[in-house]
Enzyme design. Structure first.
Site: not given
Lengths: 511, 511
Positions: B230, B458, B492
């Protein structure tokens, strides 16, 4: 209406929480928090909320009506902003009998705002009922009563998708809305005050039943077609389900028959920010200040779901807003970013929120978005609502007015065109587990021609949901399903923008 | 820390806007708006904000520390909630020289909180720098100082993805954070008060430079690898770019080299709701009440981006929360829906927001999410920041400690494994127009082995962005790119949950 209400009640305005808060902050700053004046950060995006509140208060202290909102722009949102309609710009029907609602309550009476385009045939057989999305008024296109551009202006008119040379088009403001139809901002006749959040929870089916009260009043027994996009597609499917014999064809564009958790999540986020605005006051703000900040924040979130990432990549990319000339930075140094909107995508969302936040009633947004969440046409859900499925229609689908006028046109070719579209859609490879339940729920629609149109870049009503509607209809035995998927980068808003393809599919299906 | 600050400053608490507002509403209700008590709607989700505020005020008037947050749960968010670390639970390094920042400002000094796992080799050549996502602390895994579960507990340890039998793993709280590293809640030494929004805008590059100040202090000249997911993936790429000769390998999981307008939009929505909370007070809330409501709303929005629709379809579907026994409805009537959270997806988002809203500093959220938006490794962007690209590394990539210990292992096989992965990725069919610019920006990374791992579900860091990173690295001449795409429904959050596949790819790349 809201502004007028504010003007009337201006003496009742309490000290605004925002103003209170400003005073408190000032006091605190002076006594306990002597912040240096140098390098004091400024946040115009936050000041905008207080400035807006000041404007509302100032405008409520004048007797003049609010400034006319800007003209419609088809590129600005799910439904373009339009002038807040004056009561003289639309027709109304007051239904004075109680309207029983799906969730067990009732409304003692209902007023329905509507507008029409085209000419009702003497047989009253050329009627199209057009359903709106969440926040739209009945003003789908300009009329003699209201020449402002409507939210589907380019789709309605002579030779257009809804061809007023053939059809008589009716559009209502939905039940729960704030543009003339009974909603939370309407006066509860039993207590003489706005319903506010005493308004009962409504369903999409209730909206449709209210519309059919209007049709009854107008003496319209059958619809040639029921047409809708987004939430309007939900209503369109519900109309065909509730009244199979009264609805000739159904058009469902970028809708769903069963709201997904993802879409519920996005609407929940909007309701949450709105309901957290102190001005919302649990819905009882009609004698005070509206929750304009919460509405702006909610609309910003909503706008994210209306367009698609690829469109923003093309349209905004990572571009920054232009700097005012007096702030143009030293070209040899990096531009210092702002925490308030700085990227164009941010200023776009900010603008969309600002444009919307005083044009729509907050409680209407809450109730109608909840109705969207609740919409579920699976048999198990319909059963839990005590909705008894009517039998599928037995009468053949209507011939279009143009074909009626030319009886030599071979009817089988007309059907063939539908079936060929239908067959072009392959069976689902990974059917969702609820598909049989949805197909069972769709039984009343088994003999109704349905156009299902979806957009591959739609992140709110995904293309998988469009396929689901088409597949479930076919599983229910419907052999008159036309199914199209559109490409392009406009996402959910495609139904407002793509006159060529959306309009073309509708025109073909209706003709 | 925040709670402690509130306790110390309890006498400075002004009349809370919420309490003021409650009083105003009461006055108004009594004098002008006599609402019948029957059928008065209740909104527990709104009352929760005021109740939380009351709890904060009550807790600030006690001297006892706040209740320890619940133990970590790896299924609850992008980073699981963990106990707010006490200063004794991590190490700190105070960098007493000014830290120059990319956007032209500087910080007079910087404190960096960090934790370590494993043993530093005598040659100091087995170091992995682990970068965190937005809101995580340095507590990636349990330590002797803090036995609470960390946010990557199952990825760090003997035999795990980051194998502490081989590697010495360092994780810092990022610059701008609130878990021990200098951020907006830290005291500005020049004025003796918290920076608040006088804190300068920071970039991902600044975060990395601060981390390398720590490495300098620890005498660590070279990293075996830089690893992050991330926002941590952004830092990981930035580390390899800034210091090609000091970073042996780069791992980028579910990150991007150029934040997209869609991701900026979602973070903008979060910042907007947070900054609109009156408690935020333009960032100067450290002597008052924190913007807990805005934080809750922001986290709700963020949570939507962390998981995927398919996961919610499976996990929640359209299920409703269980009704309390005393409210169980008549089974013959439909259950009346609530406007507050009713669907499980709603209660899930509500819970996630509630869990987070007092655990993180609001200004840290604003600054760090802005840093994510600003991240852009295209050559044109780097040039505008006056970031001079260093030459690509000339030294060969490091041999893993295990191979060093077994010199018979053929080195060519080790490279071959990378190249074969690399070749498995086909060239882009529709390369985005900025790809050449990104490839040009990536030149310093041309000779650094990079693992790029993305997740197809995601929606925040799309798989297209993962491909973009891999493609641009290859266009920059990098022949040591390993690229994987994972399926699954976790979106995600996969990087927190999928130990088998994410951990396996990392272990393979590092060995």
């Amino acid at each position: 209406m809201l502004a007028a209400r504010l003007a009337v009640r201006k003496l009742k305005l309490p000290s605004s929480p925002v103003r209170q808060q400003t005073r408190l902050r000032s006091t605190r700053s002076a006594s306990t928090c002597p912040i240096p004046t140098v390098n004091q950060p400024s946040f115009p995006c936050v000041d905008a909320h207080a400035a807006r509140e000041s404007r509302i208060i100032a405008s409520s202290s004048r007797t003049s009506p609010p400034a006319k909102p800007s003209q419609a722009s088809s590129s600005s949102g799910p439904e373009p902003p339009y002038a807040r309609p004056s009561p003289s710009s639309y027709k109304t029907y007051r239904h004075t009998n109680p309207l029983l609602l799906v969730y067990g309550s009732s409304l003692p009476e209902v007023e329905i705002a509507y507008e029409t385009w085209g000419t009702l045939s003497s047989a009253k057989d050329n009627v199209i009922l057009l359903h709106t999305g969440l926040s739209a008024s009945s003003h789908a296109a300009s009329t003699e009563l209201n020449d402002a551009e409507g939210w589907w202006e380019r789709f309605i008119g002579p030779g257009r998708a809804l061809d007023t040379n053939q059809f008589f088009v009716i559009c209502t403001n939905v039940l729960g809305g704030c543009y003339g139809t009974t909603g939370p901002s309407s006066t509860d006749p039993t207590i003489g005050r706005p319903y506010a959040t005493r308004f009962p929870v409504i369903s999409i089916f209730d909206m449709v039943r209210a519309q059919f009260c209007l049709l009854d009043h107008l003496g319209i027994e059958k619809l040639y077609a029921s047409v809708g996009s987004s939430m309007g597609a939900m209503q369109s499917l519900a109309a065909g389900w509730l009244y199979p014999e009264r609805v000739g064809k159904v058009v469902s564009i970028s809708g769903t028959a069963r709201s997904s958790p993802s879409a519920i999540a996005m609407r929940f986020a909007q309701r949450s920010v709105l309901m957290a605005d102190p001005n919302w006051n649990k819905g009882f703000y009609y004698d005070g200040l509206p929750p304009h900040t919460g509405m702006k924040l909610a609309r910003q979130i909503a706008t994210i779901t209306y367009r698609s990432g690829p469109e923003w990549d093309q349209r905004f990319g990572r571009k920054l807003r232009p700097m005012p000339e007096d702030q143009s930075p030293d070209p040899s140094n990096p531009r210092v970013p702002a925490l308030c909107p700085d990227f164009l995508i941010e200023t776009y969302l900010d603008y969309q929120g600002e444009q919307f936040c005083l044009k729509y009633d907050a409680n209407s947004l809450i109730y109608i978005s909840k109705a969207m969440d609740l919409f579920d046409m699976t048999a198990s859900s319909l059963t839990s609502l005590n909705l008894t499925p009517p039998p599928p229609r037995t009468s053949p689908p209507p011939l279009p007015p143009s074909l009626s006028a030319h009886p030599s046109s071979p009817r089988h070719e007309y059907y063939h065109s539908h079936l060929s579209h239908s067959k072009s859609h392959p069976p689902p490879t990974n059917p969702p587990p609820h598909l049989p339940d949805l197909a069972e729920g769709f039984r009343p629609l088994a003999n109704t021609p349905v156009l299902v149109l979806g957009v591959q870049s739609d992140i709110l009503f995904s293309v998988e949901q469009q396929r689901e509607v088409a597949d479930a209809l076919r599983m229910a035995g419907n052999e008159m399903v036309s199914y199209y998927e559109l490409g392009g980068v406009w996402g959910h808003d495609t139904f407002l923008l793509d006159v060529q393809n959306v309009g073309g599919a509708i025109r073909g299906f209706l003709s």
